[in-house]
Scaffold this motif. Structure first.
Motif, PDB file in Angstrom:
ATOM      1  N   ALA A  42      62.236  49.502  46.140  1.00 31.99           N
ATOM      2  CA  ALA A  42      63.307  50.125  46.926  1.00 31.99           C
ATOM      3  C   ALA A  42      63.656  51.518  46.402  1.00 31.99           C
ATOM      4  CB  ALA A  42      64.547  49.230  46.924  1.00 31.99           C
ATOM      5  N   ASN A  43      63.647  51.729  45.105  1.00 34.60           N
ATOM      6  CA  ASN A  43      64.037  53.013  44.509  1.00 34.60           C
ATOM      7  C   ASN A  43      62.830  53.816  44.004  1.00 34.60           C
ATOM      8  OD1 ASN A  43      66.812  52.448  44.926  1.00 34.60           O
ATOM      9  ND2 ASN A  43      66.822  51.147  43.065  1.00 34.60           N
ATOM     10  N   ALA A  44      61.644  53.359  44.347  1.00 29.75           N
ATOM     11  CA  ALA A  44      60.437  54.053  43.868  1.00 29.75           C
ATOM     12  C   ALA A  44      60.141  55.269  44.747  1.00 29.75           C
ATOM     13  CB  ALA A  44      59.251  53.087  43.874  1.00 29.75           C
ATOM     14  N   SER A  45      59.330  56.180  44.210  1.00 25.59           N
ATOM     15  CA  SER A  45      58.915  57.354  44.977  1.00 25.59           C
ATOM     16  C   SER A  45      57.957  56.930  46.077  1.00 25.59           C
ATOM     17  CB  SER A  45      58.227  58.364  44.046  1.00 25.59           C
ATOM     18  OG  SER A  45      57.042  57.769  43.496  1.00 25.59           O
ATOM     19  N   PRO A  46      57.805  57.765  47.102  1.00 23.36           N
ATOM     20  CA  PRO A  46      56.906  57.386  48.201  1.00 23.36           C
ATOM     21  C   PRO A  46      55.504  57.052  47.734  1.00 23.36           C
ATOM     22  CG  PRO A  46      58.279  59.229  48.857  1.00 23.36           C
ATOM     23  CD  PRO A  46      58.539  59.022  47.395  1.00 23.36           C
TER      24      PRO A  46
END
Length: 552
Positions: A99-103
């Protein structure tokens, strides 16, 4: 770009930890005790991690994991929505990992769609498995209900009034099998002692439980089941339960108990319970099944009771019919004697009317026989009145009980010889019906002649104690059985020994004695044993007027 399978492999422990916390909170919010969550879900999550490079290759294995998970949840009492929610929670826990990871660190949309398609398939499988389970469970329940019906019907067909109770153990074994339990018992309610008594037991500790009786105290397990109405009552662990549990149950190896009232509504007939050898909660489905089986058993117990009552009434009617036939034959015989004598005497007088003055003894004999016949008819009518619940009408006046007894004794001595003895206190006087007292004492004396020992004296005793008077007649001879003593004052009743003996009668004498006592506001009793003989006692208040029915 990373894959869903790779993320699951790297964060598998964290996913399972989060899933466990959220699933436990959801179960607690629904009132479920904390179930065992770490059963098959970690294996299922691991199979999702192995999907990389070969999507769908482990679909069959995952289906097996879902079936195992559903089976465990069924045993723990989950419903379908709660299990589907667990897979939804799993999807959210996996998605939270990126959810909070980079694309660049997130999986592709196609990969995410594949994951949720798999979870959706798992939820669909859960619904299918639950539906199949409910259908199978319903069919199983119907099967056991049919078997229970068959056993109960066979018991009634056998014709024994207690046959269903004798077959309760067979019924109970079916119920134990249907519930997957290791033991069970049926306790029936005894109103006289206000207690529950084991009527049948099967499985573990059945020998120890067969003769067990329990109080109706709600602090006991049977008492709580009886008070529960249409709800089941359970004990999680019989060894440590705070409720009062019978010692045989505590020592039997049974741990979890589930009981149901029989029937859920109406008057209490009894209770039924089953026991498991493991400590676990009973599922809602198990509780519903026991309720259903208990309701069916209640119907059969009711049928058995109705059948038993019907048989008793039929037997009573048959006995009454035989008694009436016997009574009619005795009545015809007894009335024919005095009527024939009166008729013969009257015909003799009609043939020789000129000798009427010389044959006064014949006229007196006719009068006596007609009076005797009138007495018989009067006794019959009075006994019929008593049987119908009416009181004998009395003509009350001051009279001497000792004097009445003296007259009866003198008449009996004239007829049967010098066997009669009278012991009477002076002036035992009261307001009574001398006519009814004379008939009552005559019947007691005649009864002693018929059934007492031929060589033994018959003793009349008249006493007074306070505001009560007592007249008793004692004889020695055969002892009256307790069962005969309970029935002996009923109309048309003769004891077993009287029926087999030479003495014949209508079985009305003691009924008329009872009617006399009741009409005066008194009582009549009998005491009979080998040591002292047989004594009938008539006890009366000194004034019978307060006990008479009021004029309308």
């Amino acid at each position: 770009m990373t894959s869903v399978a790779g993320i699951i492999r790297r964060h598998q422990e964290e996913i399972i930890r989060r899933w466990f916390e959220q699933a436990a909170q959801a179960a607690s919010a629904r009132g479920l005790d904390a179930p065992e969550f770490k059963n098959i879900m970690p294996v299922y999550v691991a199979s999702l991690a192995d999907e990389e490079g070969a999507p769908g290759a482990l679909a069959h294995a995952r289906r097996a994991h879902v079936e195992t998970h559903v089976a465990a949840r069924l045993r723990q009492g989950f419903n379908v929505a709660e299990v589907i929610e667990e897979f939804a929670i799993l999807g959210r826990c996996i998605a939270s990992m990126w959810a909070n990871a980079s694309p660049e660190a997130r999986p592709s949309a196609l990969d995410v769609e594949r994951l949720f398609t798999e979870l959706h398939a798992a939820s669909t499988a859960v619904s299918e498995l639950f539906s199949r389970h409910l259908l199978e469970d319903e069919q199983t329940e119907k099967r056991y209900l049919r078997l229970l019906q068959k056993v109960a019907s066979e018991a009634l067909v056998e014709g024994d009034a207690a046959s269903l109770r004798d077959h309760l153990k067979d019924v109970l074994e079916l119920i134990i099998e249907a519930m997957g339990a290791q033991s069970g018992a049926v306790l029936l309610y005894e109103a006289e002692g206000e207690r529950l008594v084991t009527a049948a037991a099967a499985g573990l500790a059945s020998d120890q439980l067969e003769h067990y009786a329990a109080s109706m105290n709600p602090a006991s397990f049977p008492g709580r089941v009886a008070a529960a109405g249409e709800e089941t009552s359970s004990v999680l662990d019989a060894e440590t339960a705070s409720l009062e549990v019978s010692p045989p149950l505590r020592q039997s190896g049974l741990r979890s108990l589930l009981g149901v009232r029989l029937p859920p509504h109406r008057a209490l007939v009894g209770i039924m319970y089953v026991g498991l050898a493991e400590v676990r909660e009973f599922t809602a489905r198990e509780k519903g099944r026991l309720l259903s089986l208990g309701q069916q058993l209640s119907v059969h117990l009711d049928n058995a009771k109705l059948y038993e009552n019907l048989r008793e009434k039929i037997e009573a009617l048959q006995a009454e019919r035989a008694l009436r036939e016997h009574f009619v034959s005795v009545l015809a015989h007894d009335l024919r004697g005095p009527l024939s004598a009166a008729k013969s005497g009257a015909q003799l007088l009609m043939r020789h009317p000129e000798r009427l003055d010389q044959r006064r003894d014949l006229a007196m004999r006719i009068d006596r026989n007609i009076e005797r016949t009138d007495r018989m008819v009067r006794d019959l009518l009075d006994a019929n009145r008593i049987q119908g619940g009416q009181r004998l009408p009395l003509r009350l006046d001051m009279c001497d009980l000792g004097g009445v007894a003296q007259e009866v004794v003198e008449e009996l001595i004239a007829l049967h010889g010098d066997r009669f003895v009278l012991h009477s206190e002076e002036r035992v006087r009261g307001i009574w019906s001398a006519e009814e007292l004379r008939r009552a004492l005559w019947n007691l004396g005649s009864n002693a002649i018929k059934y007492g020992a031929a060589a033994e004296p018959i003793t009349f005793t008249v006493t007074r104690a306070g505001d009560r008077a007592r007249a008793s007649v004692h004889n020695r001879g055969p002892v009256l059985a307790p069962a005969d003593q309970e029935q002996i004052f009923k109309p048309f009743t003769r004891t077993h020994s009287a029926q087999g003996g030479p003495s014949k009668g209508w079985g009305l004498g003691l009924t008329l004695v009872w009617g006399c006592a009741q009409a005066h506001g008194g009582t009549v009793s009998v005491q009979s044993d080998a040591a002292t003989g047989t004594t009938f006692s008539l006890e009366l208040p000194l004034d019978a007027r307060p006990y008479q029915p009021r004029e309308p």
